[in-house]
Structure formats: structure tokens, C-alpha cells
Design an enzyme around this catalytic site. Structure first.
Site, PDB file in Angstrom:
ATOM      1  N   MET A  17       0.489  -1.066  -0.048  1.00 20.52           N
ATOM      2  CA  MET A  17      -0.199   0.617  -0.085  1.00 20.52           C
ATOM      3  C   MET A  17       1.058   1.456  -0.006  1.00 20.52           C
ATOM      4  O   MET A  17       1.500   2.041   1.205  1.00 20.52           O
ATOM      5  CB  MET A  17      -1.214  -0.157   1.377  1.00 20.52           C
ATOM      6  CG  MET A  17      -1.683  -1.111   1.289  1.00 20.52           C
ATOM      7  SD  MET A  17      -2.970  -1.087   2.585  1.00 20.52           S
ATOM      8  CE  MET A  17      -2.382  -1.744   3.919  1.00 20.52           C
ATOM      9  N   ALA A  18       0.548   2.056  -1.532  1.00 21.36           N
ATOM     10  CA  ALA A  18       1.989   3.356  -0.840  1.00 21.36           C
ATOM     11  C   ALA A  18       1.574   4.413  -0.244  1.00 21.36           C
ATOM     12  O   ALA A  18       0.029   4.587  -0.078  1.00 21.36           O
ATOM     13  CB  ALA A  18       1.779   3.566  -2.520  1.00 21.36           C
ATOM     14  N   CYS A 100      -2.642  -0.637  -9.938  1.00 23.15           N
ATOM     15  CA  CYS A 100      -2.616   0.235  -9.224  1.00 23.15           C
ATOM     16  C   CYS A 100      -3.143   1.173 -10.465  1.00 23.15           C
ATOM     17  O   CYS A 100      -2.549   1.463 -11.018  1.00 23.15           O
ATOM     18  CB  CYS A 100      -1.511   1.079  -9.031  1.00 23.15           C
ATOM     19  SG  CYS A 100      -1.603   2.878  -8.230  1.00 23.15           S
ATOM     20  N   LYS A 139       1.594  -8.279  -9.483  1.00 28.37           N
ATOM     21  CA  LYS A 139       0.088  -7.622  -9.690  1.00 28.37           C
ATOM     22  C   LYS A 139      -0.950  -7.064 -10.691  1.00 28.37           C
ATOM     23  O   LYS A 139      -0.583  -6.106 -10.924  1.00 28.37           O
ATOM     24  CB  LYS A 139       0.319  -6.771  -8.092  1.00 28.37           C
ATOM     25  CG  LYS A 139      -0.996  -6.623  -7.513  1.00 28.37           C
ATOM     26  CD  LYS A 139      -0.652  -6.420  -5.866  1.00 28.37           C
ATOM     27  CE  LYS A 139      -2.442  -5.568  -5.419  1.00 28.37           C
ATOM     28  NZ  LYS A 139      -2.166  -5.828  -4.311  1.00 28.37           N
ATOM     29  N   ASN A 200      -6.376 -10.334  -3.808  1.00 31.37           N
ATOM     30  CA  ASN A 200      -6.493  -9.579  -2.673  1.00 31.37           C
ATOM     31  C   ASN A 200      -8.195  -8.274  -3.010  1.00 31.37           C
ATOM     32  O   ASN A 200      -8.943  -8.651  -4.094  1.00 31.37           O
ATOM     33  CB  ASN A 200      -5.617  -8.622  -3.058  1.00 31.37           C
ATOM     34  CG  ASN A 200      -5.462  -7.522  -2.312  1.00 31.37           C
ATOM     35  OD1 ASN A 200      -5.385  -6.020  -2.973  1.00 31.37           O
ATOM     36  ND2 ASN A 200      -5.247  -7.535  -1.048  1.00 31.37           N
ATOM     37  N   GLY A 201      -8.352  -8.493  -1.676  1.00 33.51           N
ATOM     38  CA  GLY A 201      -9.957  -7.366  -2.129  1.00 33.51           C
ATOM     39  C   GLY A 201     -10.764  -8.433  -0.529  1.00 33.51           C
ATOM     40  O   GLY A 201     -11.692  -9.647  -0.967  1.00 33.51           O
ATOM     41  N   ASP A 202     -11.375  -7.078  -0.158  1.00 27.27           N
ATOM     42  CA  ASP A 202     -12.031  -6.843   1.524  1.00 27.27           C
ATOM     43  C   ASP A 202     -11.778  -8.279   2.016  1.00 27.27           C
ATOM     44  O   ASP A 202     -12.382  -9.413   2.687  1.00 27.27           O
ATOM     45  CB  ASP A 202     -12.940  -7.001   0.456  1.00 27.27           C
ATOM     46  CG  ASP A 202     -14.095  -6.235   0.257  1.00 27.27           C
ATOM     47  OD1 ASP A 202     -13.124  -5.340  -0.596  1.00 27.27           O
ATOM     48  OD2 ASP A 202     -15.547  -5.729  -1.202  1.00 27.27           O
ATOM     49  N   GLY A 224      -4.933  -5.921   2.814  1.00 29.81           N
ATOM     50  CA  GLY A 224      -4.864  -4.727   2.023  1.00 29.81           C
ATOM     51  C   GLY A 224      -5.775  -3.402   3.309  1.00 29.81           C
ATOM     52  O   GLY A 224      -5.083  -3.178   4.512  1.00 29.81           O
TER      53      GLY A 224
END
Length: 322
Positions: A17-18, A100, A139, A200-202, A224
Site C-alpha cells: 500500500m503506497a 495501481c 500484481k 486480494n480484496g475485502d 490491505g
């Protein structure tokens, strides 16, 4: 699960996570059970030009391992040169970002914009694989937009180019981080390649992680936003899958970890910058507390560790039963 020759243990990794998942956060998440960590988004051009900020983003400690350096860009030669340069920082693997959605990244052909150029993406993977002697991950998202869901095709290209693993965020670029995950496409990616697939996600805890595993057949999940202010989520997920009792840390314990995180941030980067960035991290730790809105306002004014101490004292005073 293995990423190349790297044995990965655990059930959930920390997603890159930037501007969020810096060294301090990565160390804490790994301590609490994250299977591996990935560095913040780093410009390949910045690395090649010996930019100090890029070097700082690539720096990691042994406490974060297995650790991957994440690079973005759209030029195969520059990406390869950046990957070679990143080896100076001893990452365990390289992670190429093709997911991204940020305009400043995608508008320049990097990040999710590479999903529009799958053949170019393949050339980038091949160039980076050839340039380094460590595994290369990729990714991506499910697609550049709803009309172009091509994660399956892109994953196959990346695998053919030598990628050791694929991470799929279950949304398209326009969806950003909005609710709703495309489990079907992630499942199709898993069926279409032989290398590990990370979903990835939720992922917000054990149950959502279990559902992602069952719905997609993925080899691992990555967490994340749910890890923001909550590095303990990895201990919770691991306990869930290992069928062990899990007791959420008390508020006092959580605030001690917050202080430790901010102290580490001050050690690893300019103290003034650390305090500015600590504001959002501290605010995330306040979620769900009595008087959270007022506490978050106080977090927005953090300028020193004394301010952090005052906020923690106030939080404990207003939440004595937690």
C-alpha cells in the site's frame, strides 16, 4: 505455498500500500503473522536515477522477510535495470505492479495501464526475470475496466514470461477500492495458470479469508486496508485457520503498539515527516472507540510523541471498559 524457491508459511500476506505500508507497519504485520510483506510502490525510473526517495522505499529489514520490492513502469529495459539495482537492498523477490489505479501512475503507462498492453506487460516480466536471480511476482486487477476483463489472459502471458506468482485484486481500475469482489475472475485465473495465485480484496478477518479461499481456490490471500491500524488481523486470521482461540488485544495493548509503530517510523524516516504520516495511522487505531470522532481530530494535529501520548491517555479514559 512457494514463490519460486521461497517457502511461504501462513494464510495471509500484507498487501503493498503506497504511502501506508512502510517499514514500521510491515515489521509489525510480520510480527503478528503476515506470511510475507511487499514494499511500497517504487518508480523504476526513480531507482535507475538513484533517487533517494526510491532508495528509501526499497530499504527493508530482516524483520519483514519474506519481503518483496515493488516496482512500476512501462519500459522493459528500465524495469530490468531497476530490478537489478533493487538487488542491492536484498529483497527476497521482485513484485511488478500492474494494478495501481492512481492517475499519476496509470496515466504514464504504469500500474493498471499495463493491463491494456498485455504483450508489453509480458516483455516487462521477461526482462525483469532475465535481469535478476530471485523470483518475480506480478500484481494485477481483474481488468483495466469492465469492458476489458483480461486477468486470465494477462496471467498466462506473465506465467509464460517467467513470473513465479500472480496476485489478483478482484476489481477493475475504475472500481478502485469500492465494495464488491469479482471472485469468478480470480477463480478463472487460478484455473488457467500453474503458478501460485494470491487473491486480494475485502479480506477483513478469518471468515472473509476463508470465503476467498473457497470461492477462488487461491493459494493465499493478502490483506490491505483492513490492516490499517490493525496489524493484529494476521494473528486473528492465522488462529481462525488453525482453529485456535483468539483474543483481541486490549485497548491498552493496541495503543502500545500504536506508539511503537510511530517510534519506528521516526527512526526509519525524517522525524517531522514521520509525525505527519503518523496522523493517519493513529486515526485508524481510533476506529470503533467511544469518542472516536474527537480522537481522530486530535490525531490530525499530531506533531510529537507527546501528542500521541495525550491521545492514547484520552482514548483510555473514554474507553475504560475495552
Amino acid at each position: 505455498m512457494k514463490i519460486g524457491n521461497i517457502e511461504i508459511k501462513g494464510y495471509a500476506a500484507l498487501a503493498p500500500m503506497a504511502g501506508v505500508a512502510d517499514r514500521a507497519m510491515r515489521e509489525l504485520c510480520r510480527y503478528y503473522g503476515a506470511a510475507f510483506t511487499v514494499g511500497e510502490l517504487t518508480s523504476s525510473r526513480g531507482v535507475v536515477l538513484n533517487d533517494k526517495k526510491s532508495a528509501a522505499l526499497l530499504t527493508a529489514s530482516d524483520k519483514e522477510r519474506p519481503f518483496g520490492s515493488q516496482l512500476f513502469g512501462n519500459n522493459p529495459e528500465i524495469m530490468a535495470e531497476a530490478a537489478r539495482a533493487a538487488l542491492r537492498f536484498n529483497p527476497d523477490f521482485i513484485d511488478i505492479n500492474m494494478g495501481c489505479p492512481a492517475p499519476k501512475v496509470a496515466a504514464n503507462g504504469g500500474g493498471s495501464a499495463l493491463m491494456k498492453e498485455p504483450l508489453l506487460a509480458g516483455k516487462i516480466v521477461a526482462a525483469v526475470v532475465k535481469a535478476v536471480n530471485i523470483p518475480v511476482m506480478v500484481k494485477m486487477r481483474t481488468g483495466y475496466d469492465n469492458e476489458n476483463i483480461n486477468a486470465v489472459y494477462l496471467s498466462q502471458i506473465c506465467e509464460d514470461a517467467g513470473a513465479a506468482a500472480i496476485t489478483v485484486h478482484g476489481r477493475t481500475r475504475p472500481q478502485m477500492y469500492a465494495p464488491g469482489i469479482d471472485y469468478k475472475t480470480i477463480a478463472e485465473v487460478k484455473k488457467s495458470v500453474k503458478i501460485p495465485v494470491i487473491a486480494n480484496g475485502d479480506i477483513t478477518g478469518g471468515k472473509s479469508a476463508e470465503y476467498m479461499y473457497s470461492a477462488t481456490g487461491c493459494d493465499m490471500v493478502s490483506v490491505g486496508r483492513a490492516a490499517e491500524g490493525n496489524p493484529f488481523i494476521f494473528a486473528e486470521i492465522n488462529a481462525y485457520f488453525e482453529k485456535k482461540p483468539y483474543k483481541r488485544p486490549s485497548l491498552e495493548e493496541r495503543l502500545k503498539v500504536l506508539k511503537k509503530q510511530i517510534l519506528l517510523m521516526s527512526e526509519y524516516k525524517d522525524p517531522h515527516i514521520a509525525m505527519l504520516e503518523a496522523r493517519k495511522h493513529a486515526a485508524w487505531y481510533m476506529q470503533g472507540l467511544n469518542g472516536a470522532a474527537a480522537l481522530r481530530r486530535m490525531c490530525g494535529e499530531i506533531g510529537s510523541m507527546a501528542d500521541v501520548d495525550n491521545i492514547c491517555e484520552k482514548a483510555l479514559e473514554q474507553n475504560k471498559d475495552m
